[in-house]
Design a protein around this motif. Structure first.
Motif, PDB file in Angstrom:
ATOM      1  N   ASP A  78     -10.790  51.484  -5.371  1.00 16.25           N
ATOM      2  CA  ASP A  78     -11.311  52.696  -5.799  1.00 16.25           C
ATOM      3  C   ASP A  78     -11.219  52.732  -7.249  1.00 16.25           C
ATOM      4  O   ASP A  78     -10.583  52.017  -8.081  1.00 16.25           O
ATOM      5  N   ARG A  79     -12.553  53.151  -6.760  1.00 15.61           N
ATOM      6  CA  ARG A  79     -13.050  52.900  -8.265  1.00 15.61           C
ATOM      7  C   ARG A  79     -12.051  54.094  -9.162  1.00 15.61           C
ATOM      8  O   ARG A  79     -12.014  55.673  -8.321  1.00 15.61           O
ATOM      9  N   MET A  80     -12.191  53.892  -9.989  1.00 15.45           N
ATOM     10  CA  MET A  80     -11.583  55.472 -10.841  1.00 15.45           C
ATOM     11  C   MET A  80     -12.327  56.815 -11.318  1.00 15.45           C
ATOM     12  O   MET A  80     -13.406  56.506 -11.451  1.00 15.45           O
ATOM     13  N   LYS A  81     -11.885  57.879 -10.843  1.00 16.54           N
ATOM     14  CA  LYS A  81     -12.258  58.842 -11.056  1.00 16.54           C
ATOM     15  C   LYS A  81     -12.080  59.671 -12.064  1.00 16.54           C
ATOM     16  O   LYS A  81     -10.617  59.684 -12.438  1.00 16.54           O
ATOM     17  N   LEU A  82     -12.718  60.189 -12.972  1.00 17.02           N
ATOM     18  CA  LEU A  82     -12.200  61.734 -14.039  1.00 17.02           C
ATOM     19  C   LEU A  82     -11.404  62.452 -13.496  1.00 17.02           C
ATOM     20  O   LEU A  82     -10.224  62.600 -13.860  1.00 17.02           O
ATOM     21  N   SER A  83     -11.523  62.910 -12.873  1.00 17.76           N
ATOM     22  CA  SER A  83     -10.778  63.955 -11.095  1.00 17.76           C
ATOM     23  C   SER A  83      -9.307  63.073 -11.206  1.00 17.76           C
ATOM     24  O   SER A  83      -8.338  64.630 -11.176  1.00 17.76           O
ATOM     25  N   ASP A  84      -9.292  62.235 -10.844  1.00 16.06           N
ATOM     26  CA  ASP A  84      -7.812  61.502 -10.173  1.00 16.06           C
ATOM     27  C   ASP A  84      -7.058  61.850 -11.528  1.00 16.06           C
ATOM     28  O   ASP A  84      -5.518  61.490 -12.168  1.00 16.06           O
ATOM     29  N   PHE A  85      -7.232  62.058 -13.248  1.00 13.48           N
ATOM     30  CA  PHE A  85      -6.634  62.438 -14.341  1.00 13.48           C
ATOM     31  C   PHE A  85      -7.022  63.990 -14.955  1.00 13.48           C
ATOM     32  O   PHE A  85      -6.083  64.136 -15.596  1.00 13.48           O
ATOM     33  N   ASP A 145      -5.207  66.174 -14.382  1.00 13.73           N
ATOM     34  CA  ASP A 145      -3.238  67.400 -14.891  1.00 13.73           C
ATOM     35  C   ASP A 145      -2.589  66.402 -15.818  1.00 13.73           C
ATOM     36  O   ASP A 145      -2.191  66.203 -16.215  1.00 13.73           O
ATOM     37  N   TYR A 146      -4.036  65.784 -16.461  1.00 17.27           N
ATOM     38  CA  TYR A 146      -3.525  65.149 -17.556  1.00 17.27           C
ATOM     39  C   TYR A 146      -2.707  65.687 -19.196  1.00 17.27           C
ATOM     40  O   TYR A 146      -1.850  65.031 -20.162  1.00 17.27           O
ATOM     41  N   GLU A 147      -3.473  66.686 -19.064  1.00 16.51           N
ATOM     42  CA  GLU A 147      -2.290  67.089 -19.663  1.00 16.51           C
ATOM     43  C   GLU A 147      -1.076  68.260 -20.047  1.00 16.51           C
ATOM     44  O   GLU A 147       0.038  68.737 -20.615  1.00 16.51           O
ATOM     45  N   THR A 148      -0.358  68.049 -18.601  1.00 15.36           N
ATOM     46  CA  THR A 148       0.752  68.211 -17.874  1.00 15.36           C
ATOM     47  C   THR A 148       1.826  67.366 -17.417  1.00 15.36           C
ATOM     48  O   THR A 148       2.856  67.402 -17.327  1.00 15.36           O
ATOM     49  N   TRP A 149       0.465  65.802 -16.742  1.00 18.10           N
ATOM     50  CA  TRP A 149       1.385  65.000 -16.094  1.00 18.10           C
ATOM     51  C   TRP A 149       2.941  64.599 -16.930  1.00 18.10           C
ATOM     52  O   TRP A 149       2.983  64.010 -18.133  1.00 18.10           O
ATOM     53  N   GLU A 150       3.416  64.005 -16.155  1.00 18.53           N
ATOM     54  CA  GLU A 150       4.674  63.611 -16.438  1.00 18.53           C
ATOM     55  C   GLU A 150       5.053  62.593 -15.184  1.00 18.53           C
ATOM     56  O   GLU A 150       5.331  62.959 -14.658  1.00 18.53           O
ATOM     57  N   GLY A 183       3.183  65.604 -20.508  1.00 18.57           N
ATOM     58  CA  GLY A 183       2.126  66.328 -21.277  1.00 18.57           C
ATOM     59  C   GLY A 183       0.724  65.258 -21.912  1.00 18.57           C
ATOM     60  O   GLY A 183       0.069  65.286 -22.747  1.00 18.57           O
ATOM     61  N   ILE A 184       1.860  64.639 -22.132  1.00 21.96           N
ATOM     62  CA  ILE A 184       1.203  63.327 -23.739  1.00 21.96           C
ATOM     63  C   ILE A 184       0.617  62.644 -22.991  1.00 21.96           C
ATOM     64  O   ILE A 184      -0.415  62.276 -24.307  1.00 21.96           O
ATOM     65  N   GLY A 185      -0.135  61.730 -22.025  1.00 22.27           N
ATOM     66  CA  GLY A 185      -1.402  61.710 -21.038  1.00 22.27           C
ATOM     67  C   GLY A 185      -0.819  60.986 -20.029  1.00 22.27           C
ATOM     68  O   GLY A 185       0.235  61.149 -19.925  1.00 22.27           O
ATOM     69  N   LYS A 186      -1.602  60.284 -19.287  1.00 19.79           N
ATOM     70  CA  LYS A 186      -1.449  60.345 -18.029  1.00 19.79           C
ATOM     71  C   LYS A 186      -2.152  58.585 -17.426  1.00 19.79           C
ATOM     72  O   LYS A 186      -3.341  58.722 -18.110  1.00 19.79           O
ATOM     73  N   PRO A 187      -1.517  57.689 -18.079  1.00 19.38           N
ATOM     74  CA  PRO A 187      -1.728  56.397 -17.389  1.00 19.38           C
ATOM     75  C   PRO A 187      -2.115  55.964 -15.980  1.00 19.38           C
ATOM     76  O   PRO A 187      -2.240  56.851 -14.972  1.00 19.38           O
ATOM     77  N   ALA A 188      -3.095  55.038 -16.189  1.00 18.84           N
ATOM     78  CA  ALA A 188      -3.100  54.010 -14.733  1.00 18.84           C
ATOM     79  C   ALA A 188      -3.251  52.890 -14.644  1.00 18.84           C
ATOM     80  O   ALA A 188      -3.965  52.592 -16.340  1.00 18.84           O
ATOM     81  N   THR A 189      -3.083  51.989 -13.942  1.00 18.66           N
ATOM     82  CA  THR A 189      -3.497  50.591 -14.090  1.00 18.66           C
ATOM     83  C   THR A 189      -4.697  50.220 -13.412  1.00 18.66           C
ATOM     84  O   THR A 189      -4.715  50.523 -11.948  1.00 18.66           O
ATOM     85  N   GLY A 190      -5.721  49.288 -13.402  1.00 13.48           N
ATOM     86  CA  GLY A 190      -6.319  49.438 -12.799  1.00 13.48           C
ATOM     87  C   GLY A 190      -6.773  47.464 -13.617  1.00 13.48           C
ATOM     88  O   GLY A 190      -6.453  46.673 -13.608  1.00 13.48           O
ATOM     89  N   THR A 191      -8.484  47.346 -12.286  1.00 12.93           N
ATOM     90  CA  THR A 191      -9.424  45.613 -12.884  1.00 12.93           C
ATOM     91  C   THR A 191     -10.008  46.308 -13.057  1.00 12.93           C
ATOM     92  O   THR A 191     -10.915  47.127 -13.115  1.00 12.93           O
ATOM     93  N   TRP A 192     -10.920  45.276 -14.071  1.00 12.12           N
ATOM     94  CA  TRP A 192     -12.577  45.329 -14.407  1.00 12.12           C
ATOM     95  C   TRP A 192     -13.021  43.995 -14.275  1.00 12.12           C
ATOM     96  O   TRP A 192     -12.103  43.103 -14.359  1.00 12.12           O
ATOM     97  N   ARG A 193     -14.368  44.485 -14.215  1.00 10.33           N
ATOM     98  CA  ARG A 193     -14.899  42.636 -13.998  1.00 10.33           C
ATOM     99  C   ARG A 193     -14.403  41.465 -13.107  1.00 10.33           C
ATOM    100  O   ARG A 193     -14.606  40.915 -13.684  1.00 10.33           O
ATOM    101  N   SER A 194     -13.907  42.372 -12.437  1.00 10.52           N
ATOM    102  CA  SER A 194     -12.848  41.105 -11.201  1.00 10.52           C
ATOM    103  C   SER A 194     -13.590  41.432  -9.527  1.00 10.52           C
ATOM    104  O   SER A 194     -12.645  40.557  -8.733  1.00 10.52           O
TER     105      SER A 194
END
Ligand code: FES
Length: 294
Positions: A165-172, A174-179, A186-197
């Motif tokens: 799936d393409r990453m969307k801003l809305s997926d993140f 809850d970035y201010e509260t995610w744990e 609440g320090i930040g919300k990560p995701a692992t992805g691929t690029w140009r692949s």
């Protein structure tokens, strides 16, 4: 600025262990740099490589010789939705004459920083299809969208989105509260992805990590003309997720990182290198040349 500077060592048992690894890495680094220098001196033009200055998530501990390269991002509005796709910016492609030959280069100025495809030419990535300046001209499937990996260490990613799936801003949103039970909530919300692949063999997949954080948003706001402000948007920052030590794939707020004081950092489980996503630094290294396609 020193190239591949190592800052080391060495008080605890863990650090003694790491020191052993550093010795190996340093030697490997010398070999690599030496062969790169020879290659770029003798290789035909257009393969890139050589001493390259780049912007990195800072390496703060462990045997890694330098930070991992940042990828500038952009947000693309999604038709009919109040949302955005998150994309990595690929530098502008142009034609230059080198040693009497016309060659394609991917290079552009962003906030006074020269951003180029060479930033990513290490750890084998220099051989990947996606890192060639004009890759998209020859591989129409390749895009600059960040896409989710098939499997992820993050529970939210495994349960809420699908691999590819393409990453969307809305997926993140809850970035201010995610744990995830690691480090400070609440320090930040990560995701692992691929690029140009897209459509390439797994061995050619460029791994990336995306982090959306209030801290990044704040830093960009405080320095509106900076590289950080130009390379991030709404707190979203991306980096190539290949450890500069021996090329493992690290992660932000990763299980097991707390033992190494890395619970709020990016941690590489292979030999305990630590990177700080909240400190973007300028570094230099010897980029490896891309193999000739001819
Ligand atoms: S610390 Fe060795 S590969 Fe990351």
């Amino acid at each position: 600025m020193p190239v591949d500077e190592d800052k080391y060592p060495v008080e605890s048992d863990r650090r003694r262990f790491v020191k052993g690894v550093v010795g190996g890495a340093t030697l490997a680094g010398i070999t690599t740099a030496g062969s790169a220098a020879v290659n770029s001196a003798t290789a035909p033009s257009g393969q890139g490589g050589g001493t390259t200055t780049f912007r990195a998530v800072e390496n703060t501990d462990g045997p890694a010789p330098r930070g991992m390269p940042q990828i500038p991002i952009e947000l693309e509005p999604i038709d009919g939705e109040d949302d955005y796709y998150i994309k990595g910016v690929w530098p502008e492609v142009s034609t230059e004459t080198q040693q009497g030959r016309e060659v394609k280069v991917a290079k552009q100025d962003i906030a006074g920083v020269t951003y180029s495809s060479e930033w990513f030419q290490y750890c084998g990535v220099q051989t990947y299809t996606g890192v060639y300046p004009d890759a998209q001209e020859e591989n129409s499937d390749l895009t600059n969208y960040f896409r989710y990996t098939e499997s992820s260490q993050y529970e939210w990613q495994s349960s809420e989105v699908s691999g590819g799936d393409r990453m969307k801003l809305s997926d993140f949103e809850d970035y201010e509260t995610w744990e995830n039970g690691v480090g400070t909530p609440g320090i930040g919300k990560p995701a692992t992805g691929t690029w140009r692949s897209e459509g390439l063999e797994p061995a050619e997949t460029m791994p990336v990590e995306i982090i959306r954080s209030k801290r990044i948003e704040q830093m960009a706001k405080e320095n509106p003309d900076s590289w950080l402000a130009a390379s991030t948007d709404q707190g979203v920052m991306a980096h190539l997720n290949k450890c500069t030590h021996f090329c493992c794939v690290p992660g932000f707020k990763k299980e097991g990182s707390a033992k190494f004081a890395a619970a709020d950092a990016i941690y590489c489980q292979c030999h305990q290198s630590v990177y700080d996503p909240f400190n973007i630094v300028e570094k230099s290294f010897v980029a490896l040349p891309r193999p000739s396609k001819e």
